[in-house]
Structures are given as C-alpha cells and as structure tokens.
Design an enzyme around this catalytic site. Structure first.
Site, PDB file in Angstrom:
ATOM      1  N   GLY A 164       0.830  -1.194   0.000  1.00 42.02           N
ATOM      2  CA  GLY A 164       0.000   0.000   0.000  1.00 42.02           C
ATOM      3  C   GLY A 164       0.863   1.242   0.000  1.00 42.02           C
ATOM      4  O   GLY A 164       2.087   1.172   0.068  1.00 42.02           O
ATOM      5  N   GLY A 205       0.956   5.568   1.354  1.00 45.57           N
ATOM      6  CA  GLY A 205       0.398   6.550   2.274  1.00 45.57           C
ATOM      7  C   GLY A 205       1.101   7.870   2.144  1.00 45.57           C
ATOM      8  O   GLY A 205       1.840   8.118   1.195  1.00 45.57           O
ATOM      9  N   GLY A 206       0.884   8.740   3.128  1.00 50.91           N
ATOM     10  CA  GLY A 206       1.428  10.078   3.074  1.00 50.91           C
ATOM     11  C   GLY A 206       2.939  10.130   3.083  1.00 50.91           C
ATOM     12  O   GLY A 206       3.544  11.025   2.513  1.00 50.91           O
ATOM     13  N   PHE A 207       3.590   9.171   3.758  1.00 48.47           N
ATOM     14  CA  PHE A 207       5.043   9.174   3.860  1.00 48.47           C
ATOM     15  C   PHE A 207       5.709   8.461   2.697  1.00 48.47           C
ATOM     16  O   PHE A 207       6.840   8.747   2.348  1.00 48.47           O
ATOM     17  CB  PHE A 207       5.481   8.485   5.157  1.00 48.47           C
ATOM     18  N   GLY A 208       5.050   7.492   2.113  1.00 45.51           N
ATOM     19  CA  GLY A 208       5.665   6.716   1.052  1.00 45.51           C
ATOM     20  C   GLY A 208       4.954   5.391   0.881  1.00 45.51           C
ATOM     21  O   GLY A 208       3.810   5.226   1.282  1.00 45.51           O
ATOM     22  N   SER A 209       5.647   4.428   0.284  1.00 47.53           N
ATOM     23  CA  SER A 209       5.065   3.112  -0.002  1.00 47.53           C
ATOM     24  C   SER A 209       5.636   2.060   0.932  1.00 47.53           C
ATOM     25  O   SER A 209       6.740   2.200   1.454  1.00 47.53           O
ATOM     26  CB  SER A 209       5.335   2.718  -1.457  1.00 47.53           C
ATOM     27  N   LYS A 251       8.991  -0.051   4.839  1.00 48.37           N
ATOM     28  CA  LYS A 251       8.363   1.237   4.546  1.00 48.37           C
ATOM     29  C   LYS A 251       9.437   2.205   4.079  1.00 48.37           C
ATOM     30  O   LYS A 251      10.402   2.472   4.788  1.00 48.37           O
ATOM     31  CB  LYS A 251       7.647   1.782   5.779  1.00 48.37           C
ATOM     32  N   ASP A 288      -0.426   8.547  16.259  1.00 46.93           N
ATOM     33  CA  ASP A 288      -1.142   8.098  15.054  1.00 46.93           C
ATOM     34  C   ASP A 288      -1.885   6.789  15.315  1.00 46.93           C
ATOM     35  O   ASP A 288      -1.824   5.845  14.520  1.00 46.93           O
ATOM     36  CB  ASP A 288      -0.169   7.936  13.892  1.00 46.93           C
TER      37      ASP A 288
END
EC number: 2.7.11.1
Length: 669
Positions: free
Chosen positions: A357, A359-363, A379, A475
């Site tokens: 998947g 997200g905001g930070f990366g894959s 990540k 988070d």
C-alpha cells in the site's frame, strides 16, 4: 454476306487469341548486355560496362543499384487468379578486397524503382519501416554475404527465399549438391562466376532455388526448396530484375547473363557468349592481409579488454546502486542498521507487485530476507530534508528496542540518500480496518474485537507508563493496528511517535496525525500528549464497536458525519446499543459492547482533563473498575467541528504531517 462472315471469323480469332494470350509463353534471354538493351532500366549506381556486364554496384558507399526488365510481366490470368509457373537463371560474380560486403537479390516487384529500398543490410529492397509489410508484394531470392541477426540469417554466406521481408522463409548456406548427394560449399564473395536457377511450379506451388559453379550443369537436387502459394504475394502484372546495395565496405557485383520465362522453362544461357569479368589482382592486398592476419589477433586481444571494461562498469554501477551513506553518529545504531542490498533483494527490487500500500510518507513493500527467509514489511520514508534525521533515527531505534506482545516489532532501519527505510515484522492477517468497513468479506466476532481492543490498550499503557521513556504514538488508528497469525492486535507505525522523559511533555507544536483521530486540544495548541493518544484510542473503540469510519459522508445530504458525535447522539437518546455494528449479529456480550461504546465517548471527550489514562482504560476493559457516570459529558460531544480547522485537505489528512497507514504493512492492503 461475305463481309459478315469475314468479320465473324476475324472477331472469333481475335477473341481466341486474347483468351490464349494470358497463358502464352513469355520469355527473354540476355547473353551479356551489349549493346545496352533498351528494355533494361538501370537505377542508382547500377551501370552497364562497355563489354556488356551488368554492374549492380561500384565503390560508392551506402548506395543502391537496381536493374529491371522494363515491360511488366503478367503472372496471373486475373487479379484474383493463381500464379503461373515461371523460371529464371542468371550468372553472377561478387568481387571485394575483403570478404565482407553486401550481396544481391533476384526480385519480382510491383514497381521497378523500389523507391523505399535502403542500402546496407536491406539490399535496396526494403527499409526499417516496411520490412515485413504484406503490402510490399515482393518476392526475392537473396544471395547474402553478411549475417544479420535482426533477419535471423543462417550465416554470412547464404541463399534465401524472401517474401515481403528480409527474414527469409527458408534459407541455406551457399553451395550445391553433386550427383552423389555430396554437398559442396560455394563462397559468394570469391570473384568467381556462379550460376543460379529459380523455378516456381504453378500447380504445386513448389519453389526451387539451385546454384552451381560456372560451367557446371544444373544440379538435380535444389539448394533451397519450399511449397508456398504466391497468389497473395504477386499481383497480376509485376516487374522482374535485380537489386543490390553497398555499405561502409564496398564491393562490385556483376550479372553476366540472364534468362527468364513464364509458362515455360527459361532458355539456357550461351555460356561461351557471356562477357568476361575484369582482370583483378587476386594476390592478397594490404587491406586484405590486414583483415586476414591482424583483425583476428586484435579481436582476441580486444574482446577480453572489452569484457574487463564491461565487468568494471557493471561492478561500479552495482556499487552505486547499493551505495549507502553511513555517518559517524550512526555507529551507535550499527546493530539496528540493515543493508540496502538485502532489502532490495528481499522486495525483489521494490517492484510494484510487492507494494502492500501507499500513504502520506511513502510506499510499503512486502519482502523476504534472503538469508533468514523472514517475512518483513519495508516502509520507504521520503526525507527531503536532512534536518532532524539524526534525532528521528535515534527515536526510531530506541522505539525498536521496546518489547511488548502487542507492538509490531521494528526489525531495523536503513538510510540511503534522501530516504529512510523502516523494516517491521510482517503481519499476515493485515490491518484491523479491512475487517470493519464496507461489508467486509471477513468480519471479526465480538470476542475477537474485544481481544484486539485489549491488546491495543495494553500496548498504549506500555508506551505511556511502563517503558523507560514516555512514547506518544500520535497516530493511533484502525489501519495502524495489525493482526498477527493468532489475531492479536498489535500497534505499529511509529513514524510519528515522539519520546519524552516521564513527568515531562514533548515541546513540539506541530500538528501531525490523521484527520478524524486528532484531539481538539492537539489541533488548537499543536501539543501532543498522552491524552491525545487516549482521544484517538477512544475513536478506535467506536470504530471497532460500530464498524464505521471516524468520518463518513452522508450519501443523501452529502454532509460529513463524525463518528464520535454520531454515537453521542445515540447516547443522548438512551439507545447507545443501536450504534453497534450490524455485522455483529446477535452473538455478542451486550454489557461489553455498551461499556466499549461509553468508554469510547469518555476517551474522546473534548476536555483532555476528562479523559482517562490508559491505566484506567485497562481497568475498565478488564472489569477491575467501574466506568464512571457519563452524565457530566459536555453536550457539545467530541468538540471536533469539521470545516472549522485550517490546514486540512480534502482527503481528511493533515498536510502538516500526514501519516502512512500502517495497515499497508499487511497483506490486506
């Protein structure tokens, strides 16, 4: 009356001749080309020498030479008919100072000019664009002297049958079969005369190509033979001739005599009448001796040298590919640092098919460590600025030293150029959120959900009170809760986590987290504390019990519905159990569900002082303490008022510090 009979006889005779004309024998023979025949057109660098040689090429580099019979030949009785039988024979010779040059071809084409024919390996027939195009309508027999891999050539001395392409439908090394079925090689570039026969039998569609040294009778066994219907290749009227080309190395190609026939065998050539070839000094020239003696030696020396250069470049490129920058301050984290090379191979080069998947930070990628075969989740965190990297790595490594059964273990990290790679244990059952929303294929029963809730609460209590430092996760959400093989809830993704000493709070004033889980006080002041984690945990409790997202869009009104406010309204109406997830069915503990819903409201109270600690939350969940009366709750509900806070984007994530959904570390995203 006499004139009428005479006219009838004349008309019938003319009609019979017209019917018969299509099957008449058409042939021509040239025993040399002196004087230059008017029915032979020459184009390009082709010429006719004074003594009657048809010279297709000369010393002009990268040029083409064509020679065609000027009159069209009728090969079919009608446009859609079958091709008539035809045959041809010609004598040729190829001279070159070195045994590398381009060859020639006998051609049947719809246009005698071959306007798009390129030199070099295309022999003046085709070009890079139209080679292989069925609309070419070209039949050819190539006498090729260079091996072109792109055309799947047999070798650098072969004869091939070509149909609309230089990729021969069939080919053979140049040579001939004697009466004893013994094969003898012939070298096309030899300055020697050779004869070729091409025969096509209309009824059987058999194509035979035969060759022999000059003066020998036609061999009984053809060199190349294939059955191929040419009806779709040849048009009704076509032109016959020769095509050749030069490259960077030139040659001289001659046709000494040529005979062609349709519906009959081509007339034999009068070999004694053919013109003589030029007298060449066949002693090895300086160029030939250099090519013969020195080129092989240079090649033997050059090939290892080129291999060494290739290997060096390959190794250097490989080293650059896996290069890592290790600074002095990282030495203390040596045992936690992983090699980029290992992670590269573990994720198979970070291929898209291994993405769990984004997200905001990366894959996030799934991987298997090469040596240990351990499943991991990697990540890739983009780090545009180096500011604070040391502190960030220090905190990540410190968090990685924590050990708790309800935390996703951090295996280690890797820093390369401008990105940071965090490596976690892979959780096979994915993230919690995929079991809650949008009528999931697999749902969790209440016992499983309550087990997950207890696990996450235990993890947060460990972070807030039991470890050597206070860890504020910042988070907490369903997508950051991973389920292991036994469906234990594990809290993960510490990319936004912050450490501080017990008795003190972090000094940061930067709002980070995921919209819908952010406490009003955190949005207002920018300060994250343990109570902001408790607020997010309260939202998580409501998610698990209700099976709804923290913020959803009402399909009818289009308005945003905040989960905390939605549950609060049910509590105000004294029917809070109506907020439970319909997927729970009837098999659930009513008191536990009610307690979890009320605890979720209590944890997500707008006043941070009214929220319980994680120690108290655990006591409520375990039944060691009674949940306090909720009547003092402020009627304003959660205090989250959508649309009143600046800095949010349409996706519901804060632009100042969006998190990577940790559920991406699982197979379920």
């Amino acid at each position: 009356m006499f004139f009428i009979k005479l006219f009838t006889i004349f008309f019938l005779s003319f009609f019979w001749q017209s019917l018969k004309s299509s099957s008449q024998i058409i042939d021509f023979t040239y025993n040399g080309f002196r004087p230059p025949p008017t029915d032979i057109s020459i184009l390009g660098i082709a010429t006719i020498t004074p003594n009657g040689l048809l010279k297709l090429t000369n010393t002009t580099m990268q040029s083409t030479g064509h020679a065609f019979y000027t009159k069209p030949i009728r090969f079919k009785d009608s446009p859609n008919g079958t091709v008539s039988s035809f045959s041809t024979t010609f004598v040729f010779a190829i001279h070159s100072q070195i045994p590398i040059a381009h060859g020639m071809a006998f051609v049947i084409a719809p246009n005698p000019r071959l306007p798009f024919g390129s030199p070099l390996q295309y022999l003046g027939l085709f070009n890079v664009t139209n080679n292989g195009n069925v609309r070419n309508h070209v039949f050819a027999v190539e006498l090729d002297t260079i091996m072109n891999i792109e055309f799947n050539d047999t070798n650098n001395n072969h004869v091939g049958i070509d149909i609309n392409s230089l990729n021969s439908v069939k080919s053979s090394p140049a040579g001939y079969w004697d009466e004893n079925d013994q094969f003898h090689n012939l070298t096309l570039i030899s300055s020697k005369r050779m004869q070729v026969w091409v025969d096509f039998d209309g009824p059987t569609h058999l194509i035979d190509v035969t060759m022999a040294p000059f003066g020998e009778v036609k061999p009984r066994k053809p060199l190349v033979s294939i059955v191929r219907d040419l009806s779709s290749v040849l048009l009704q009227d076509m032109f016959v001739g020769f095509s050749s080309a030069t490259g960077n190395i030139v040659s001289e190609i001659f046709v000494l005599g040529w005979s062609f026939g349709v519906n009959g065998e081509a007339q034999p050539l009068a070999l004694s009448k053919l013109p003589r070839l030029p007298v060449w000094d066949l002693k090895p020239t300086r160029v030939y001796r250099f090519y013969k003696n020195w080129v092989p030696l240079i090649s033997l020396l050059l090939i290892p040298f080129l291999l060494i250069i290739f290997l060096v470049r390959f190794i250097m490129k490989r080293r650059r590919k896996f290069a890592e920058e290790v600074e002095d301050w990282e030495t203390e984290f040596g045992k936690n640092r992983l090699r980029f090379k290992d992670l590269y191979y573990a994720t198979k080069g970070f291929k898209d098919k291994n993405i769990l998947g984004s997200g905001g930070f990366g894959s996030v990628y799934k991987g298997i460590m090469p040596k240990t075969k351990k499943e991991i989740a990697v990540k890739r965190v983009s780090n545009e600025s180096r500011q604070g990297l040391k502190e960030f790595v220090a905190e990540i490594v410190s968090i990685g030293q924590m050990s708790h059964r309800n935390l996703v273990p951090l295996v280690g990290y890797c820093r390369r150029r401008d990105e940071l790679l965090l490596v976690y244990d892979y959780m096979p059952n994915g993230s919690l959120d995929k079991y809650l929303y949008n009528s999931p294929e697999v749902t969790l029963d209440w016992k499983q959900r309550f087990k997950v809730i207890n696990g996450v609460a235990s993890a947060l209590f460990y972070l807030h009170e039991e470890w050597e430092q206070v860890v504020i996760h910042r988070d907490v959400k369903a997508s950051n809760v991973l389920l292991d093989a036994e469906l234990n809830g594990r809290l993960g993704d510490f990319g936004l986590a912050q450490l501080c000493d017990h008795g003190s709070d972090p000094q940061t004033t930067r709002v980070v987290g995921t919209w819908g889980y952010l406490a009003p006080d955190h949005i207002r002041t920018g300060r994250a504390t343990t109570t902001t984690d408790v607020f997010a945990f309260g939202v998580l409790l409501l998610e698990v019990a209700c099976g709804r997202r923290p913020i959803e869009i009402n399909n009818q009104s289009g308005e945003r519905v905040v989960l905390v406010d939605w549950v609060f309204r049910f509590w105000m109406e004294a029917n809070i159990l109506d907020a439970k997830d319909p997927n729970l069915g009837s098999e659930y503990d009513q008191k536990e569900v009610e307690m979890v819903l009320k605890l979720g409201l209590l944890c997500s109270h707008s006043d941070p002082l009214a929220r319980p600690t994680m120690r108290q939350v655990l006591q409520y969940l375990r039944g060691d303490a009674m949940l306090p009366d909720l009547s003092p709750l402020d009627l304003r509900g959660s205090g989250i008022m959508l649309g009143t806070h600046n800095g949010s984007n349409e996706s519901g994530m804060f632009t100042s510090g969006s998190s990577v959904a940790y559920s991406l570390l699982s197979s379920g995203r």
